[in-house]
Each structure stands twice: as C-alpha cells, then as structure tokens.
Write a protein that holds these residues in place. Structure first.
Motif, PDB file in Angstrom:
ATOM      1  N   LYS A 196      26.992  50.514 -10.777  1.00 46.99           N
ATOM      2  CA  LYS A 196      27.102  51.976 -10.887  1.00 46.99           C
ATOM      3  C   LYS A 196      28.073  52.368 -11.992  1.00 46.99           C
ATOM      4  O   LYS A 196      27.872  53.366 -12.678  1.00 46.99           O
ATOM      5  N   ALA A 197      29.139  51.591 -12.163  1.00 44.61           N
ATOM      6  CA  ALA A 197      30.096  51.897 -13.230  1.00 44.61           C
ATOM      7  C   ALA A 197      29.467  51.656 -14.596  1.00 44.61           C
ATOM      8  O   ALA A 197      29.701  52.404 -15.543  1.00 44.61           O
ATOM      9  N   VAL A 198      28.632  50.633 -14.713  1.00 37.41           N
ATOM     10  CA  VAL A 198      28.017  50.306 -15.999  1.00 37.41           C
ATOM     11  C   VAL A 198      26.846  51.233 -16.296  1.00 37.41           C
ATOM     12  O   VAL A 198      26.729  51.778 -17.394  1.00 37.41           O
ATOM     13  N   TYR A 199      25.964  51.460 -15.316  1.00 39.20           N
ATOM     14  CA  TYR A 199      24.729  52.194 -15.565  1.00 39.20           C
ATOM     15  C   TYR A 199      24.786  53.652 -15.125  1.00 39.20           C
ATOM     16  O   TYR A 199      23.833  54.384 -15.308  1.00 39.20           O
ATOM     17  N   GLY A 200      25.827  54.093 -14.520  1.00 40.65           N
ATOM     18  CA  GLY A 200      25.902  55.471 -14.059  1.00 40.65           C
ATOM     19  C   GLY A 200      25.426  55.580 -12.620  1.00 40.65           C
ATOM     20  O   GLY A 200      25.436  54.609 -11.863  1.00 40.65           O
ATOM     21  N   HIS A 201      24.999  56.779 -12.247  1.00 36.85           N
ATOM     22  CA  HIS A 201      24.628  57.015 -10.851  1.00 36.85           C
ATOM     23  C   HIS A 201      23.313  56.363 -10.471  1.00 36.85           C
ATOM     24  O   HIS A 201      23.057  56.103  -9.311  1.00 36.85           O
ATOM     25  N   VAL A 202      22.444  56.136 -11.439  1.00 33.10           N
ATOM     26  CA  VAL A 202      21.116  55.585 -11.144  1.00 33.10           C
ATOM     27  C   VAL A 202      21.106  54.107 -11.509  1.00 33.10           C
ATOM     28  O   VAL A 202      21.339  53.736 -12.664  1.00 33.10           O
ATOM     29  N   LEU A 203      20.812  53.295 -10.536  1.00 28.03           N
ATOM     30  CA  LEU A 203      20.731  51.855 -10.775  1.00 28.03           C
ATOM     31  C   LEU A 203      19.419  51.517 -11.479  1.00 28.03           C
ATOM     32  O   LEU A 203      18.429  52.248 -11.343  1.00 28.03           O
ATOM     33  N   PRO A 204      19.383  50.428 -12.238  1.00 28.59           N
ATOM     34  CA  PRO A 204      18.139  50.046 -12.916  1.00 28.59           C
ATOM     35  C   PRO A 204      16.984  49.831 -11.938  1.00 28.59           C
ATOM     36  O   PRO A 204      15.844  50.187 -12.231  1.00 28.59           O
ATOM     37  N   SER A 205      17.262  49.277 -10.768  1.00 27.65           N
ATOM     38  CA  SER A 205      16.189  49.063  -9.795  1.00 27.65           C
ATOM     39  C   SER A 205      15.632  50.399  -9.311  1.00 27.65           C
ATOM     40  O   SER A 205      14.410  50.547  -9.134  1.00 27.65           O
TER      41      SER A 205
END
Length: 120
Positions: free
Chosen positions: A40-49
C-alpha cells in the motif's frame, strides 16, 4: 586528489542462509504482517491485485454488454421478420380469397346468363 578506497563489505554466506526453522517462521510472520503495508505504501490505496481484478471485471462487463446488444438486435430483427412473414402470409391468403370469390361470382353470372339465354 586521493581517493579513499573503502573496502567492500561482502556479506558472509552464512548470514544469507537462515540459521534455524524459527528464523524462517519469523520471516514469514514479518512478510505477512508488513507485506500489505509495504504494498500500500508503494502502490497507493489500490493494490495491483485489486487493479487487475477490477480490470478483469470491467472487461467481462463490457463483453457481456456487447453480447447483450448483439443478442437484442438479433431478437428484434427476428421478431420483425416473423411479423412481416405473418403479415405477408395473411395478405396473400386474403388476396387469394378475394380472387376466388370474384371468380365464383363471375362463374355464377356466366351460368345465369347462359341459363337465361337458353330459356328465352
């Protein structure tokens, strides 16, 4: 200028290999505990999955809407075609019926004229 060469520190191989089963368990625990936070810290609120899942769902929705539109158009065309065939069939039957009544009426008149001519 003199370059101060720092000796490169190479980690020992024994440090890279976990020493015990407890260490593996602890690493797995840390991965489970902080893995989602890190994502979440790297990709923001939306996870890649979640993004992949949303994209896949939207593709399915779009495909279903396209299929529904194609199905509806074909159904509407089929319904109009059936109505046109039914209308044409009954129109032809009416035309044949009217022609038959006209023929019968003409034959009756002809018979009456022949009967009148032979009686006089």
């Amino acid at each position: 200028l003199e370059c101060a060469e720092d000796p490169v520190t190479v980690p020992e191989v024994s440090n890279l290999i976990p020493q015990s089963k407890d260490e593996n368990v602890h690493e797995a625990f840390l991965e489970r505990r902080y893995g989602v936070r890190w994502l979440k810290a790297v990709y923001g609120h939306v996870l890649p999955s979640e993004a992949r899942s949303y994209h896949h769902r939207q593709l399915l929705v779009q495909a279903f809407l396209t299929w529904t539109e194609i199905w509806w158009k074909s159904r509407r065309e089929w319904r109009l075609l059936v109505r046109a065939e039914c209308h044409n069939r009954y129109r032809l039957w009416r035309h044949v019926w009217v022609a038959w009544r006209t023929y019968v009426a003409m034959q009756r008149e002809k018979r009456l004229r022949i009967a009148m001519a032979t009686s006089h």
